[in-house]
Design an enzyme around this catalytic site. Structure first.
Site, PDB file in Angstrom:
ATOM      1  N   THR A 158       1.015  -1.582   0.051  1.00 39.17           N
ATOM      2  CA  THR A 158      -0.049   0.091  -0.180  1.00 39.17           C
ATOM      3  C   THR A 158       0.712   1.414   0.176  1.00 39.17           C
ATOM      4  O   THR A 158       1.537   1.256   0.030  1.00 39.17           O
ATOM      5  CB  THR A 158      -1.045  -0.209   1.235  1.00 39.17           C
TER       6      THR A 158
ATOM      7  N   GLU B 140      -6.094  -3.471  -1.630  1.00 36.07           N
ATOM      8  CA  GLU B 140      -6.242  -4.621  -0.366  1.00 36.07           C
ATOM      9  C   GLU B 140      -7.484  -4.865  -1.443  1.00 36.07           C
ATOM     10  O   GLU B 140      -8.006  -5.925  -1.168  1.00 36.07           O
ATOM     11  CB  GLU B 140      -7.022  -4.039   0.615  1.00 36.07           C
TER      12      GLU B 140
ATOM     13  N   LYS C  24     -14.357  17.109  11.071  1.00 37.99           N
ATOM     14  CA  LYS C  24     -16.228  16.618  12.133  1.00 37.99           C
ATOM     15  C   LYS C  24     -16.167  18.142  12.754  1.00 37.99           C
ATOM     16  O   LYS C  24     -16.186  18.505  13.601  1.00 37.99           O
ATOM     17  CB  LYS C  24     -16.211  15.623  13.357  1.00 37.99           C
TER      18      LYS C  24
ATOM     19  N   TRP D 238     -19.791  15.660  10.299  1.00 38.81           N
ATOM     20  CA  TRP D 238     -19.285  15.522   9.017  1.00 38.81           C
ATOM     21  C   TRP D 238     -19.570  16.165   7.564  1.00 38.81           C
ATOM     22  O   TRP D 238     -21.039  16.682   7.182  1.00 38.81           O
ATOM     23  CB  TRP D 238     -19.291  13.678   8.633  1.00 38.81           C
TER      24      TRP D 238
END
Lengths: 562, 562
Positions: free
Chosen positions: A199, A347, A458, A463
């Site tokens: 990654t 992934e 936030k 959000w």
């Protein structure tokens, strides 16, 4: 529950990459593979491209030779063979030769800083490395720091380069020439590892994902379906996505399976080069990140302006890897190119979803435009859900945000050499990967990635999607790039700030952008409006082109406003 | 060989049919399923069709209800549930409900003579039978002869029909209504059995092939690929191939996976009905045997002649199941319909090969015509080879004949309740299924099935392809059907004889056909010319429409000529 099972009568035919190679040999021997490669004798910073052409039959023969040579170098089943290479036919040979012999192809990102790159090669434990001559300077530090590395094969470059680098360094072509073109492959189990990719990890150390033969074949099938990549023998595919980056989104595998004509651009990824290559090789499909297609759009528009438009035969372009601005999709529309957005991650091999419109919704309609700006429904065999903090599915209203979880036969649930399953959530006895993305999902099943969880803002307990505001800002003609980040706030906890890079020659003020967003208040709540606008000459990027928001936050987000 | 393997990091996500159902529920709830079904209150021999429409969401909800009802009737994991039904939405519900609950869908050919049909249901061991009301007369003998059968559900028909047939017979709709729409499915292993289908066996007793969840999903993926069936969410598919016959060639599975609109014709398989249905439902793709599409061509030509042509939106028709006359392909071409030939068998799930042209070869070219008359290259994940008596591959010259062997994850290597592997050949440590077909293979990898091995004619030690001569004879405008069979010969061992059915109203003599073949001697050796021509009013056919050559040989082939 009854315990008597009846056995199925199907033969045991494992899903392995040998199926691609044998199919290519038997059916597609005449199909072409075209590569632009840097002239090995041009020592300038930007060497001239040479055009290399050969056929599937050549690629397959040389792959068997390469496997034979690697076996002679001591590579055994399960061993890692690393590559540090751009996109070209030799890299494709490694894609076939390494997994078919039972070894594991460890593709390494050439754009990483040397220390990270060395960490990854050492951690992966490669015994042999295949490396483009362009990166020859990395060979001594790699040999010095990677004890498992016993041989390096240099692809391309001037004669004698390999020999000059020590007794562990060999010329790729000489090795291939020494190999047996009739090398016989072992029969592998489908659960065996075929590939390894780390990654890009903007935080922490990079982590390895191990692909299996099974996951790679299943991914290749699903990616080739009409409503996914629509990959046919009649296509000419140009994967601009690097082959060191999640298997170039699987295009080499799907393309080989279908028997498509394949085109590789090596280092020639600027818009003008790609336009020229697409025109001359009659490319029908390409895959790349937004910045690549922005460059292409620039080149195409410039050519139109100059009265010499390129004659392209593109059916569609696949875009992914980072948020796709709606403005880019519209710009490509105007150039007659259908842009299709996809979503995935290392992934997920990587294809998780693809944003093709359902029947009955026009590309040009308002609804069509909104849906195309989302990441689309999961592809066949992938399941996706968006859950709240308690793990319950959020309503499919396209508004409510939650964590995106995915599951499927090409989704990883842990990392190489790690037993941690921190990223796995158990629901109803099944494992789901927590993607770390915050998303909504709508009644069409379209996923809309709003943010990386760690980039989410936030404010007052609610959000704010930084990606959403960024995309609106990118629609402004003066903006080259935009990032919206959290800044601390006494009252609300966090408040958004916009960091903007203007196009060269453009001029605009904070008030222009505030008004630009106010004009679009039908699409988001007013309290999402950024409190601050910060103008910078450029944004920091990761090695795969993602904006490093953490670095931005550290630089601009620490001080509470007034 | 190294023994250290590195584990892959992929999650364990089995390939099961639950993926189709859950995907349909989540993404395609609004997609339509249309069925023409016989009016239950019309007692005539040819009841009027009623049009039934509903959506994927309804099919999925009713499938869960059906599973729940079957569980209440005692059906457990691994149990067989048989169907004796035509193509319609209720049969599709069984396609989902039975395998998703872990039971095995045993589709039985409704056209078989009752004693064979009873043999198959008994041999399969079904505990529950789902049966169309049209076949209600079969219920008493089935219950009397199949001891495992504990319940029969009648689909459609007049009210009270089920109750009138005894206490083991229930109304399908009442059972579905009693079921739980939120029935929770178990987590299955992909190796578990999902389906059971018996070969039509023109010789010997029928034999059962057990499909697994894995083989069915892999087949559905490969069948949907652009260069196979090209099945998309934007398609409207009409599988005329019966759902009792090798899963209707997998169209229901591929269609559900893609989210295609599905159309079912039940008993309305005549050309005029199909033309009307295709026009009214805007069908884009159909699958069927040659005789079905001959009927369609008749209806379309008649409508053109009458000045009221049908307005069709067909992209292509898939043809298979028996040899496809080149003349039929050309006739459909003239009607603007692209016919694509495929090959397969019950033992191959069934798709083995598909005859789409490689790039650079025009549909209308002579080479294109020749290739389209062949069965094409194997589809992805299927391998095919043609071998001589010693097991060695014959040259890929399109001429040399040998036995066709196939291998792949949806190819059977034995039969239900049988340990015999007589039909399996071992080559290089791998199992291959001997298809019993005699074929050649050419440089394009196109398979050309010349005969069933048992129908092949051996003359003077050399093989004659009866199918090849039949197809040439079918090109003659006076011929409705043709069969070429072996007759014993003192000198040559066997010699070919042609058995011909003329079109109604046509007149032609032996000499006409001799000349017709002589005119085409550039395409086959002269000694393949039939020695005799026998004119008959009709040919004997098996329950799936194949000519029973054995019966013909017994009737016409026994006496040596002159």
């Amino acid at each position: 529950m009854g315990e008597i099972m009846i056995g199925n009568t199907m033969m045991d035919a494992p899903l392995t990459l040998l199926a691609l190679l044998e199919r290519a040999e038997e059916l597609f021997g005449d199909q072409e593979i075209i590569s632009w490669i840097p002239d090995p004798n041009d020592r300038s910073d930007r060497p001239r491209p040479l055009v290399h052409r050969y056929r599937y039959a050549d690629a397959c023969r040389r792959s068997r030779q390469l496997s034979s040579a690697l076996a002679n170098l001591g590579v055994q089943r399960g061993d890692r063979v690393a590559t540090l290479a751009t996109n070209h036919y030799r890299h494709l040979e490694a894609y076939l030769a390494v997994p078919c012999m039972g070894a594991v192809l460890h593709t390494v990102n050439v754009r990483l800083p040397p220390e990270q790159l060395i960490y990854i090669v050492r951690h992966g434990g490669a015994e042999v490395l295949l490396i483009d001559h362009l990166f020859a300077r990395l060979i001594p530090p790699l040999l010095a720091n990677c004890p498992a590395l016993r041989a390096v094969l240099v692809m391309g470059g001037p004669q004698g380069l390999a020999a000059s680098l020590g007794d562990k360094v060999f010329d790729y072509e000489a090795q291939v020439a020494s190999g047996d073109p009739y090398f016989v492959y072992p029969q592998l189990a489908e659960s065996e590892a075929s590939g390894l990719c780390y990654t890009s990890g903007t935080t922490g150390m990079p982590k390895g994902v191990v692909y299996s033969h099974r996951s790679t074949i299943l991914h290749a099938l699903s990616a080739a379906l009409p409503d996914t990549g629509n990959i046919s023998r009649h296509d000419t595919l140009l994967p601009v996505v690097p082959m060191f980056h999640v298997n170039a989104w699987g295009v080499p595998h799907s393309g080989l399976l279908a028997g498509s004509r394949l085109v590789f651009a090596s280092i020639y990824n600027d818009g003008a080069s790609l336009a020229r290559l697409m025109e001359s090789e009659r490319v029908t499909g390409g895959t790349g990140v937004p910045t690549i297609w922005m460059g292409l759009a620039d080149a195409l528009e410039e050519a139109i302006g100059a009265g010499h438009p390129y004659q392209l035969q593109l059916k569609s372009l696949l875009i992914g890897g980072s948020a796709v601005p709606e403005a880019l999709i519209q710009r490509l529309d105007r150039l007659g190119i259908q842009a299709i957005q996809g979503w995935g991650m290392t992934e997920t091999s990587p294809i998780g979803s693809i944003s093709r419109l359902p029947p009955g919704i026009d590309l040009g309609s308002e609804l069509g435009g909104h849906l195309r700006a989302k990441q689309g429904p999961p592809v066949p065999l992938i399941q996706a859900r968006v859950v709240d903090a308690s793990g319950a599915d959020v309503p499919r209203d396209g508004v409510t945000m939650g964590r995106l979880l995915v599951r499927g036969p090409w989704v990883a649930e842990r990392y190489y050499l790690s037993d941690s399953t921190d990223q796995v959530v158990q629901i109803g006895g099944q494992n789901w990967l927590d993607t770390g993305d915050i998303a909504s999902i709508d009644g069409y099943g379209f996923i809309d990635i709003r943010d990386r969880a760690k980039d989410m803002i936030k404010s007052g307990g609610e959000w704010i999607s930084s990606v959403f505001i960024e995309n609106l800002l990118m629609d402004h003609p003066a903006v080259a790039e935009a990032a919206v980040i959290a800044t601390p706030d006494h009252k609300w906890g966090e408040r958004p700030a916009a960091v903007l890079v203007l196009r060269s020659g453009a001029a605009a003020s904070e008030e222009d952008f505030r008004q630009h967003l106010m004009d679009r208040l039908d699409r988001f709540p007013k309290w999402w409006l950024p409190d601050r606008y910060i103008f910078v000459p450029e944004l920091p990027h990761s090695s795969v082109g993602k904006v490093l928001k953490r670095a931005l936050r550290e630089r601009y987000g620490l001080t509470p406003p007034g």
